[in-house]
Design a protein around this motif. Structure first.
Motif, PDB file in Angstrom:
ATOM      1  N   VAL A  62      -1.711   6.608  -6.690  1.00 11.53           N
ATOM      2  CA  VAL A  62      -2.914   5.898  -7.147  1.00 11.53           C
ATOM      3  C   VAL A  62      -4.178   6.698  -6.797  1.00 11.53           C
ATOM      4  N   LYS A  63      -4.237   7.190  -5.579  1.00  9.55           N
ATOM      5  CA  LYS A  63      -5.442   7.906  -5.119  1.00  9.55           C
ATOM      6  C   LYS A  63      -5.727   9.111  -6.028  1.00  9.55           C
ATOM      7  N   GLU A  64      -4.694   9.882  -6.282  1.00  7.60           N
ATOM      8  CA  GLU A  64      -4.855  11.105  -7.085  1.00  7.60           C
ATOM      9  C   GLU A  64      -5.261  10.735  -8.525  1.00  7.60           C
TER      10      GLU A  64
ATOM     11  N   VAL B  41      -7.530  -2.404  -5.441  1.00 10.79           N
ATOM     12  CA  VAL B  41      -6.158  -2.035  -5.062  1.00 10.79           C
ATOM     13  C   VAL B  41      -5.441  -3.264  -4.485  1.00 10.79           C
ATOM     14  N   ILE B  42      -6.129  -4.018  -3.657  1.00 10.93           N
ATOM     15  CA  ILE B  42      -5.512  -5.219  -3.062  1.00 10.93           C
ATOM     16  C   ILE B  42      -5.116  -6.205  -4.168  1.00 10.93           C
TER      17      ILE B  42
ATOM     18  N   HIS C 184     -16.926   1.853  -4.555  1.00  9.95           N
ATOM     19  CA  HIS C 184     -16.028   1.182  -3.614  1.00  9.95           C
ATOM     20  C   HIS C 184     -14.578   1.611  -3.910  1.00  9.95           C
ATOM     21  N   PHE C 185     -14.214   1.536  -5.180  1.00 11.60           N
ATOM     22  CA  PHE C 185     -12.831   1.817  -5.598  1.00 11.60           C
ATOM     23  C   PHE C 185     -12.450   3.269  -5.303  1.00 11.60           C
ATOM     24  N   ARG C 186     -13.391   4.148  -5.563  1.00 16.75           N
ATOM     25  CA  ARG C 186     -13.102   5.572  -5.398  1.00 16.75           C
ATOM     26  C   ARG C 186     -13.109   5.976  -3.920  1.00 16.75           C
ATOM     27  N   GLY C 187     -13.916   5.250  -3.118  1.00 16.44           N
ATOM     28  CA  GLY C 187     -14.147   5.720  -1.751  1.00 16.44           C
ATOM     29  C   GLY C 187     -13.367   5.015  -0.655  1.00 16.44           C
ATOM     30  N   LYS C 188     -13.006   3.772  -0.846  1.00 10.86           N
ATOM     31  CA  LYS C 188     -12.448   2.996   0.269  1.00 10.86           C
ATOM     32  C   LYS C 188     -10.946   3.217   0.415  1.00 10.86           C
ATOM     33  N   PRO C 189     -10.471   3.215   1.661  1.00 14.77           N
ATOM     34  CA  PRO C 189      -9.018   3.260   1.849  1.00 14.77           C
ATOM     35  C   PRO C 189      -8.373   2.007   1.253  1.00 14.77           C
TER      36      PRO C 189
ATOM     37  N   PHE D  48       0.837  -1.211   0.000  1.00 14.39           N
ATOM     38  CA  PHE D  48       0.000   0.000   0.000  1.00 14.39           C
ATOM     39  C   PHE D  48       0.874   1.263   0.000  1.00 14.39           C
ATOM     40  N   ASP D  49       2.029   1.191   0.654  1.00 14.60           N
ATOM     41  CA  ASP D  49       2.970   2.331   0.587  1.00 14.60           C
ATOM     42  C   ASP D  49       3.361   2.603  -0.861  1.00 14.60           C
TER      43      ASP D  49
END
Ligand code: F6P
Length: 548
Positions: free
Chosen positions: A72-74, A313-314, A301-306, A64-65
């Motif tokens: 990825v988030k941006e 992402v996982i 889900h993809f846009r909102g979850k950590p 995740f780091d």
């Protein structure tokens, strides 16, 4: 060294890999009774178990780091808001707009795309209602019984895979046919089955210039006009799905019978657009809408979850773990549901055309592996074909196991046997069979002494082979929509970490250009000499041996 491979997050993973490599998943399970709960989650009707991976909590934290470091988030926000992230074609990447059930504006080049999206969706709904109800009639007044989708790549695989996977929802009067290849066998054998009075052809091509599709479409049109006796009947039997209205009109299809989409929809991401017309006709507009709804749920889900709870992402980061640190070159997708047998082929285009790249977004050659070879077929057949290599071969092949719990209309014991195999395989890949177990087994069957010693090494499975398991209650349009979107976003995340453009496909162009040149070589008499010796030799061999 590239920015990626020299980055702190990447370097930390290289170090961490050295610690993880000698660990066996058997021990990880033995040492942590909560491993299954820790490494599983459920979203969009999909239960996802990733505990049978060569990971610890620290591995996931480091992965995740890396995702965070890669922005990825941006970049997720950039994609969803219509920024032109396909930089080599200067295009937005907006398949998510096609299932944007919030209808909030998404602006590209100063224009909100949602009104156009919704208008085409309405058009699809009306048209599919008419075909399904029998109101849309052929030139002799009969309802349509057969739909032939003529398209290739993304204009074929998505609708084909969805119609096949969800065939239990299909309209009883309608038979679906998909013609993609240009060798002639598919179109000729399909036409033999059809009655021109009751057949509707959908010519599906984003560009409307694809040689295979246009050739098949011309063959279909000639067959139809010969039977119908008048070109005016084409209007009732040919519709087009494309971004290119000029070429559609030139082909002879009334543009009133054209369903539009836009350059910001990539071919392999296009089943949510008008390319999904065969799906809407076969399954009905409500089921089609449900498919979009499932994808929308995964988008949210993809846009909102950590990242820690974010399924795409996982999945993406696990793929990177194996591809970039363990050196896995391929990834198997194994659906234990015959209806989904084309799902791996669909994913193959989605993943390999997207992430099969060697140059990063800044134009540099990469110094790390990018997209793997994605392959697969119905899982239970694989068990009796290629699974041997997966269990005991020298290569590590991560696998996605996919199963559905309910199989309507299938009598027992089919389902129980299928699922027993499904669970057995993931267990076997994880645990393997160690020396003590093999010895005990041989003892029990009366094999001792030297015979036992000789057999031992052949019967030991090292195990420790990674698998993901996806289970859903029943394969519904919604769950399939969520599943497809899951893989789309996984590919996006991997492309982002690898800093490549997942949305162009220049690599397929050279073959297309050469094919045009060679087509003229093949019809020109005399020796061909303009290519390398092998290609000239093969072309001339073909010319010599072609009956004229
Ligand atoms: O040649 C590859 C490709 O361009 C794919 O990306 C695409 O899905 C397929 O061909 C079909 O293209 P079109 O829809 O323009 O006919």
């Amino acid at each position: 060294m590239s920015n990626l491979t020299s980055s702190p997050a990447w370097q930390a993973l290289i170090e961490h890999y050295k610690e993880i490599k000698p660990l066996h998943m058997r021990d990880l399970f033995l040492n942590d009774p909560h491993r299954f709960e820790k490494f599983s989650l459920e979203t969009g009707g999909l239960f996802f178990d990733y505990s049978k991976n060569r990971i610890t909590e620290q591995t996931m934290a480091l992965l995740f780091d890396l995702a965070r470091q890669s922005g990825v988030k941006e970049r997720i926000e950039k994609m969803f808001s219509g920024e032109k992230i396909n930089i080599t074609e200067n295009r937005a990447v907006l398949h998510t707009a096609l299932r944007n059930l919030d209808h909030n504006p998404i602006v590209v080049d100063g224009e909100d795309v949602m009104p156009k999206v919704n208008a085409v969706k309405e058009q699809i709904g009306h048209f599919s209602d008419k075909v399904r109800s029998g109101e849309w009639q052929g030139y002799t007044g009969k309802p349509i019984t057969d739909i032939v989708n003529i398209g290739i790549g993304g204009s074929d695989l998505g609708p084909l895979m969805v119609c096949q996977s969800l065939k239990e929802y299909g309209h009883a009067r309608l038979s679906m046919h998909f013609v993609s290849t240009v060798d002639g066998d598919q179109i000729v054998s399909t036409l033999k089955l059809l009655n021109p009075e009751t057949t509707l052809f959908i010519i599906a091509s984003k560009t409307f210039t694809t040689q295979e599709t246009i050739t098949n479409a011309r063959t279909a049109r000639a067959w139809f006009v010969k039977a119908a006796g008048d070109e005016k009947h084409i209007a009732k039997h040919f519709v087009a799905v494309s971004t290119n209205s000029k070429a559609v009109a030139e082909f002879g299809i009334d543009t009133n019978n054209m369903f539009e989409f836009w350059d910001w929809v990539g071919g392999r991401y296009s089943l949510w657009s008008a390319i999904g017309l065969p799906i809407a006709i076969y399954l009905g507009k409500h089921n089609y809408q449900d498919l979009l709804h499932g994808a929308y749920t995964m988008d949210q889900h993809f846009r909102g979850k950590p990242f820690e709870q974010n399924l795409p992402v996982i999945m993406a980061m696990l793929g990177i773990w194996y591809g970039n640190f363990f050196g896995a070159n391929t990834h198997l997708v194994s659906p234990y549901n015959q209806c989904m047998s084309r799902f791996p082929a669909y994913l193959q285009q989605l993943d390999m055309e997207s992430n099969g790249k060697t140059v990063d977004l800044d134009g540099n050659q990469v110094d790390y592996a990018t997209g793997p070879v994605v392959w697969g077929d119905a899982g239970i057949n694989g068990q009796h074909a290629y699974y041997q290599m997966l269990h005991q071969g020298t290569q590590i092949v991560p696998i996605d196991f996919i199963a559905t719990i309910e199989h309507p209309d299938i009598p027992e014991p089919h389902s129980t046997i299928l699922m027993a195999n499904f669970f057995a395989q993931t267990e076997a890949f994880m645990r393997g069979k160690n020396e003590a177990e093999v010895r005990a087994e041989l003892e029990k069957s009366g094999i001792t002494g030297q015979a036992q010693d000789e057999l031992m090494p052949h019967k030991i499975f090292k195990g420790n082979r990674p698998t993901n398991t996806i289970i859903m209650q029943r394969l519904t349009p919604r769950r399939l929509g969520a599943l497809i979107a899951l893989y789309e976003h996984k590919i996006f995340v991997q492309g982002t970490v690898w800093n490549i453009n997942s949305y162009d496909q220049w690599g397929v162009e050279l073959g297309k250009q050469l094919a045009k040149l060679i087509e003229s070589d093949l019809t020109t008499p005399g020796l061909t000499t303009s290519h390398d010796a092998s290609t000239n030799g093969l072309i001339n061999y073909f010319k010599r041996n072609t009956p004229r």
